[in-house]
Design an enzyme around this catalytic site. Structure first.
Site, short mmCIF file in Angstrom:
data_model
loop_
_atom_site.label_atom_id
_atom_site.label_comp_id
_atom_site.label_asym_id
_atom_site.label_seq_id
_atom_site.Cartn_x
_atom_site.Cartn_y
_atom_site.Cartn_z
N TRP A 99 0.83 -1.21 0.00
CA TRP A 99 0.00 0.00 0.00
C TRP A 99 0.86 1.25 0.00
CZ3 TRP A 99 -4.05 -1.61 -1.99
CH2 TRP A 99 -4.66 -2.80 -1.61
N ASP A 168 -1.82 6.80 6.01
CA ASP A 168 -2.86 5.84 5.63
C ASP A 168 -3.05 4.92 6.84
OD1 ASP A 168 -4.32 3.67 4.73
OD2 ASP A 168 -2.98 3.17 3.06
N LYS A 192 -11.83 -2.35 6.99
CA LYS A 192 -10.98 -3.12 7.89
C LYS A 192 -11.49 -3.02 9.33
CE LYS A 192 -8.51 -3.64 4.18
NZ LYS A 192 -7.56 -2.69 3.68
C1 LIG Z 1 -6.92 -2.33 2.19
C2 LIG Z 1 -5.96 -1.21 2.23
C3 LIG Z 1 -5.89 -0.24 1.21
C4 LIG Z 1 -6.72 -0.31 -0.03
O1 LIG Z 1 -8.05 -0.05 0.22
P1 LIG Z 1 -9.11 0.07 -0.98
O2 LIG Z 1 -10.31 0.61 -0.26
O3 LIG Z 1 -9.29 -1.31 -1.51
O4 LIG Z 1 -8.58 1.00 -1.99
C5 LIG Z 1 -4.99 0.79 1.36
N1 LIG Z 1 -4.18 0.87 2.43
C6 LIG Z 1 -4.21 -0.05 3.42
C7 LIG Z 1 -3.28 0.08 4.59
C8 LIG Z 1 -5.10 -1.12 3.34
O5 LIG Z 1 -5.12 -2.05 4.31
#
Ligand SMILES: *Cc1c(COP(=O)(O)O)cnc(C)c1O
Length: 358
Positions: A99, A168, A192
């Protein structure tokens, strides 16, 4: 049979969230209508988004001067929105996994990118030490991924850097107190630790916006959504409703500190089982960088061929979603906030039983 949901995302939600969402699908706010078919401009939905926003601010102790946004496009959309809105000349990153890597790739479209530290050459098995000290003041911002969902590493301390800070926090938001005042932007995809897929929370410092010279497409400009309270266009109504249920549940449980206490306890239980095992071994090399949300482990070389057998064994006992990501292999157990400790105990029992048999 009772299922134990270890999926990495979309992932387990509290029964409170699922039940209340199901009820609202049938009859939302006593309107005699489903949440699926009402206007986002109804006063009933406005109350939902207002309360959800207030609860994010309350739980994370967001100081004045910040906006909380509810956006579509997933966390991945933020990989381009962040540089679009914040990158003038140069930004620094730490490359700790897929990511982070994807965010770096997008930022390069907008300016100079300095990767101050990376564990890519070692398959992202640790968090590089001392990365914050390498960040210089001439950056527009420093960006990091707080929890590496795929590799099971985590940065649980808000870094001190001499420039704007952006993170993020998709897969560990609401699992620890965050000093929001240190940040100019924090974002998290909901699937998540919060809600079904479809909405992303963005917490942004209002006065950090509007400093880039480039024209920004309306939908990608945070100021559009700040000005319109996330109602410039139709927001993801159902995921926001579910998010509100989860946030209420978090508050009821005792807030972030209590969630963190539970998460630490769950993670310790599983890591202890792995560390004391003759068959299993963790993939993260430095215990200090281990994630309390996603626990990655494999079988030691002498047992390696038993991995598929263990998946089958665990599946028969109700474990779901423990297969590791294809880029790591082995196993990954995601221990998000909604996962009860009983599920971790069930997994540990399963591991111990399997070891006895082999
Ligand atoms: C799952 C995840 C993403 C991607 O998320 P999407 O909603 O599928 O774009 C980005 N960063 C982290 C840390 C993630 O766990």
């Amino acid at each position: 049979m009772k299922k134990h949901n270890f999926y990495a995302g979309p992932s387990i939600l509290s029964q409170y969230t699922i039940k209340n969402t199901a009820d609202a699908v049938l009859n939302f706010a006593d309107m005699g209508l489903s949440i699926l078919e009402i206007s986002h401009r109804s006063k009933q939905f406005q109350a939902v988004i207002d309360e959800a926003t207030a609860l994010v601010k309350e739980l994370l102790e967001v100081p004045a001067g910040y906006s909380v946004l509810w956006l579509g496009g997933g966390a991945s959309m933020q990989f381009c929105m962040i540089p679009y809105n914040f990158l003038r000349t140069k930004a620094s990153f730490i490359d700790t996994g897929t990511w982070a890597h994807n965010a770096i790739k997008e930022a390069k479209l907008f300016g100079e990118v300095d990767v101050v530290a990376s564990s890519e050459a070692e398959h992202y098995t640790f968090i590089p030490k001392g990365f914050a000290e390498k960040v210089t003041a001439d950056n527009d911002y420093f960006y990091y991924t707080s929890n590496n969902t795929i590799y099971g590493t985590e940065i649980r301390k808000d870094p001190d850097v001499p420039c704007r800070l952006i993170s993020d926090m998709s897969s560990d938001i609401f699992s620890r107190p965050v000093d929001v005042a240190k940040y100019d932007a924090i974002f998290a995809g909901a699937q998540k630790n919060l809600a079904p897929a479809g909405v992303t929370i963005v917490i942004v410092r209002d006065d950090a916006l509007g400093h880039v010279d480039r024209p920004i497409p309306t939908m990608l400009d945070y100021r559009t959504h700040v000005k319109k309270g996330s109602m410039f266009n139709t927001p993801p109504v159902l995921p926001i409703y579910s998010a509100l249920q989860t946030l209420k549940y978090y508050k009821e449980l005792g807030g972030i500190k209590e969630l963190e206490r539970r998460d630490l306890e769950k993670a310790a239980l599983l890591y202890d089982a792995i560390d004391s095992s003759r068959m299993f071994v963790g993939t993260v090399t430095d215990p200090a960088g281990r994630s309390i949300m996603n626990v990655c482990f494999v079988m030691k070389p002498e047992y390696k061929e038993l991995e598929p057998a263990f998946i089958e064994f665990a599946t028969e006992r109700g474990m779901v979603g423990i297969k590791g990501h294809r880029s790591v292999g082995g196993f990954r157990a995601s221990l998000y906030n909604a996962l009860p400790i009983e599920s971790v105990r069930a997994l540990v029992d399963c591991m111990n039983e399997f070891q006895k048999l082999h």
